[in-house]
Enzyme design. Sequence first.
Site, short mmCIF file in Angstrom:
data_model
loop_
_atom_site.label_atom_id
_atom_site.label_comp_id
_atom_site.label_asym_id
_atom_site.label_seq_id
_atom_site.Cartn_x
_atom_site.Cartn_y
_atom_site.Cartn_z
N ASN A 12 0.64 -1.54 -0.40
CA ASN A 12 -0.10 -0.06 -0.16
C ASN A 12 1.07 1.48 0.35
OD1 ASN A 12 -1.82 1.76 0.60
ND2 ASN A 12 -2.98 0.90 1.68
N ASP A 14 -0.07 4.28 0.07
CA ASP A 14 -1.00 5.56 0.74
C ASP A 14 -0.05 7.34 0.74
OD1 ASP A 14 -3.24 4.25 -0.55
OD2 ASP A 14 -4.30 4.08 1.26
N HIS A 15 0.86 6.34 2.10
CA HIS A 15 1.09 7.31 2.95
C HIS A 15 2.54 7.96 2.21
CE1 HIS A 15 -1.23 6.79 5.48
NE2 HIS A 15 -1.15 5.66 5.90
N HIS A 48 -5.95 3.28 -1.90
CA HIS A 48 -7.10 3.87 -1.30
C HIS A 48 -7.41 5.97 -1.83
CE1 HIS A 48 -9.67 4.29 2.75
NE2 HIS A 48 -9.95 4.53 1.86
N ARG A 50 -8.51 8.50 -1.10
CA ARG A 50 -10.43 8.58 -0.25
C ARG A 50 -11.22 9.75 -0.35
NH1 ARG A 50 -10.86 7.85 5.78
NH2 ARG A 50 -8.89 6.07 6.37
N ARG A 54 -7.05 13.14 0.98
CA ARG A 54 -5.81 13.12 2.55
C ARG A 54 -4.67 12.40 1.99
NH1 ARG A 54 -7.96 9.83 6.88
NH2 ARG A 54 -9.73 10.62 7.07
N HIS A 55 -4.53 11.66 0.87
CA HIS A 55 -3.56 11.34 0.48
C HIS A 55 -3.44 10.68 -0.99
CE1 HIS A 55 -5.31 7.57 1.60
NE2 HIS A 55 -5.19 7.42 2.51
N GLU A 75 -8.46 0.63 -3.13
CA GLU A 75 -9.15 0.77 -1.93
C GLU A 75 -10.75 1.45 -2.32
OE1 GLU A 75 -7.07 -1.63 0.93
OE2 GLU A 75 -6.88 0.99 1.77
N THR A 106 -7.86 3.64 8.30
CA THR A 106 -9.18 2.64 8.94
C THR A 106 -9.07 1.95 10.03
OG1 THR A 106 -9.30 2.23 5.92
CG2 THR A 106 -10.60 1.11 7.50
N GLU A 156 -10.94 -9.86 2.67
CA GLU A 156 -10.11 -9.36 3.43
C GLU A 156 -9.81 -8.94 5.40
OE1 GLU A 156 -6.12 -5.89 3.83
OE2 GLU A 156 -7.18 -5.89 2.29
N HIS A 199 -3.96 -4.96 8.01
CA HIS A 199 -3.71 -3.46 8.59
C HIS A 199 -3.05 -3.67 9.88
CE1 HIS A 199 -5.82 -0.04 9.65
NE2 HIS A 199 -5.12 -0.13 10.52
#
Length: 249
Positions: A12, A14-15, A48, A50, A54-55, A75, A106, A156, A199
């Site tokens: 992932n 995202d960050h 993801h 959103r 935000r990312h 996602e 999440t 998942e 997660h």
Amino acid sequence: MSGLYPLRLGVNIDHVATVRNARGGDTPDPLRAARLAEEAGADGITAHLREDRRHISDADIEGLMDILTVPLNFEMAATDEMQKIALRHKPHAVCIVPEKREERTTEGGLEVAREENRLAHFIAPLRDAGCRVSIFIAADKRQIEAARRIGAEVIELHSGAYCDAYHEGRVDDRDRELEALREMSSFAHGLGLEVHVGHGLTYETVGPVAAFPEVRELNIGHFLIGEAIFRGLQPAIAEMRRLMDEARS
């Protein structure tokens, strides 16, 4: 190799976008991270989009669809806007997740059992478009059964409670959550669902989950991006891949 199947790693990104957006501009680039993850052995990329962006951004999704040679796991929340975006891009997989604007990440699994009719109608066009539909849920029999009834091909399981208990030293809670993940992985597999887990997974927590024979894929992001600060993204991913393979052997 023990286990029914080879175990895939979805990374992932995202960050990477979180860091970029904290300052604005174009760096660090999530697309570059995706390419490096591919080279390091990732079997897929997760992103993801959103509602509040935000990312990951819309442009990131466009770029990922253009450059990736491994599958994209998109996602998204179960909203009309996200459904339209997914139908436009037709990613390999769509993972439906719960989403609240006030949450940092999440926080739990999707409530499927109470929204079966709505979710069944929501995912039908995605399946018709050729996307594999995954539902992000707690390790709970009621939710797994509901996910199967609405037509999901993949679930998942949310591993956050297990990982939190591990890192906070709550041994009884850790063991209970791990056992729930184990039992529900087997239960879901028995229903014909493909089982993924994600997660909060770290080098310390990944082994027991990776050893579950029914699990086909682990999705890991925040920890790997954080670890990349200290050792580089590709070595961080390579070490996770090694630990997963070790647990599976």
